[in-house]
Enzyme design. Structure first.
Site, short mmCIF file in Angstrom:
data_model
loop_
_atom_site.label_atom_id
_atom_site.label_comp_id
_atom_site.label_asym_id
_atom_site.label_seq_id
_atom_site.Cartn_x
_atom_site.Cartn_y
_atom_site.Cartn_z
N TRP A 101 0.82 -1.36 -0.03
CA TRP A 101 -0.19 0.16 -0.03
C TRP A 101 0.98 1.34 -0.09
O TRP A 101 0.34 2.07 -0.68
CB TRP A 101 -0.83 0.13 1.15
CG TRP A 101 -2.15 -0.96 0.89
CD1 TRP A 101 -2.34 -2.21 1.78
CD2 TRP A 101 -3.19 -0.99 -0.08
NE1 TRP A 101 -3.57 -2.75 0.94
CE2 TRP A 101 -3.91 -2.09 0.16
CE3 TRP A 101 -3.48 -0.38 -1.17
CZ2 TRP A 101 -5.05 -2.39 -0.79
CZ3 TRP A 101 -4.45 -0.22 -2.26
CH2 TRP A 101 -5.18 -1.65 -1.93
N ASP A 172 -1.71 6.78 6.26
CA ASP A 172 -2.89 6.02 5.84
C ASP A 172 -3.16 5.09 6.49
O ASP A 172 -2.65 3.95 7.07
CB ASP A 172 -2.26 5.22 4.26
CG ASP A 172 -3.15 4.37 3.77
OD1 ASP A 172 -4.59 4.28 4.43
OD2 ASP A 172 -2.92 3.59 2.84
N LYS A 196 -12.37 -1.35 6.29
CA LYS A 196 -11.77 -2.05 7.22
C LYS A 196 -12.13 -2.13 8.79
O LYS A 196 -12.80 -3.07 9.26
CB LYS A 196 -10.26 -2.16 6.91
CG LYS A 196 -10.06 -2.44 5.83
CD LYS A 196 -9.00 -1.98 4.96
CE LYS A 196 -8.82 -2.46 3.57
NZ LYS A 196 -8.05 -1.69 2.62
#
Ligand code: PLP
Length: 360
Positions: A101, A172, A196
């Site tokens: 990511w 993030d 999530k």
């Protein structure tokens, strides 16, 4: 049979919240219509979003120095929004990289500004490892420093927060927001796709220091403009209303159940149970160095990949679903976000142990 869903995202949500949403699905607040069917500018919806923000501010102890935005476009939308809003002519965007990511963020950033990647991986002896925050070589001049505190696919979590003398710290937190206590003041911008640890997909939470909103940045789509969204109460265009409502219900649920502190304790116990079992077994392995193992996403490998399909099929029969690892890294992955109870991890460990005995 109780089914435990270990999906990395969209992920399991608290059953109590899902039941409440079901009960009021057709008739929200006695209006005779669904929350999905009311105007985002109607009085009950505006009251709901106001309380939603207040609840998140209480949960994370967010001060008035910060704006809280409820945006579209998930985590990847922010991969673009961050450079577009924080661009400063002549300065690079600094991207700390330690997994899939964080590298994805760099790749998007490259479209808009010069980037400076800082690789913090220091893999050794077959372990995935990263440098401690104090050893990161961050350049002095930067428009911002971006990093990913929890690499969802690689299963790597960074608990310490980096510091920089002048550049804002951007994190993030898509896969670990609200999972442990943090000091929001250590950051300048936090973002998290909701699917999530918060609610359904379609919503992204952005917590941004107000002083950053005066940066002109680059020409950008209006829906990615932090200053505009702040001015418009995150309603420049129609927001993802159902996702926003469900996020508000999750925040309420967290507040009623001990808040982030209680979640953090429960998450630590869940992760320890699973990692301790994996470490004690010679049938399973986790390759991440112990100091940076993720509390939320636990990748593990069977000693023989040929058993993967059988493992997944038998796990499914036992009510343990979505354990397949990400296609890039293979193996298995158990995502154990806030909504996963300890009983779910206990059931997983019991199944893994039984499977190992039958296939050793
Ligand atoms: C899932 C995830 C993303 C991407 O989120 P989307 O909402 O699919 O754009 C970004 N960063 C991290 C750390 C993630 O886990």
């Amino acid at each position: 049979m109780t089914v435990y869903n270990f999906c990395a995202g969209p992920a399991m949500l608290p059953p109590e919240v899902m039941k409440k949403a079901q009960q009021e699905f057709l008739d929200w607040q006695g209006l005779g219509v669904s929350v999905m069917e009311v105007s985002h500018r109607s009085e009950p919806f505006l009251a709901m979003v106001k309380e939603c923000e207040a609840s998140l501010r209480r949960l994370m102890n967010i001060s008035d120095e910060f704006e809280v935005l409820f945006m579209h476009g998930g985590g990847r939308g922010q991969f673009a929004a961050v450079p577009l809003n924080l661009f400063i002519d002549g300065l690079p965007g600094v991207y700390v990289e330690n997994g899939i990511w964080s590298k994805g963020a760099t790749d998007e950033g490259k479209k808009y500004l010069p980037t400076h990647a800082v690789d913090i991986r220091c893999d050794a002896e077959g372990k995935f490892d990263i440098l401690p925050v104090s050893a990161w070589q961050l350049p002095e001049n930067a428009a911002f420093v971006h990093y990913c505190p929890n690499e969802t696919i690689d299963g790597i979590e960074i608990v310490d927060v980096p510091k920089h003398s002048s550049a804002p710290i951007v994190a993030d937190m898509s896969s670990n927001i609200l999972s442990r206590e943090i000091n929001v003041d250590d950051f300048d911008l936090i973002y998290a796709g909701a699917q999530k640890n918060i609610g359904p997909s379609g919503l992204c939470i952005v917590i941004v220091r107000k002083s950053l909103l005066t940066r002109p940045g680059l020409v950008k789509p209006a829906i990615l403009d932090y200053a505009l969204e702040a001015k418009q109460g995150s309603m420049y265009n129609t927001p993802p209303t159902f996702a926003w409502y469900l996020a508000a219900e999750v925040f309420k649920h967290l507040e009623a159940n001990g808040g982030v502190k209680a979640m953090a304790e429960r998450n630590a116990a869940k992760a320890q149970l699973l990692y301790d079992y994996i470490d004690s077994s010679d049938f399973y392995s986790n390759k991440v160095a112990s100091h940076c193992r993720s509390q939320m996403n636990v990748p593990f490998w069977l000693k023989d990949d040929a058993l993967n399909a059988t493992f997944l099929a038998e796990a499914q029969q036992a009510g343990l679903v979505a354990l397949e690892g990400h296609r890039i890294v293979g193996g298995m992955r158990a995502s154990i976000y806030n909504a996963m109870p300890l009983e779910g991890v206990q059931a997983l460990v019991a199944f893994m142990d039984k499977f190992a005995k039958e296939h050793s």
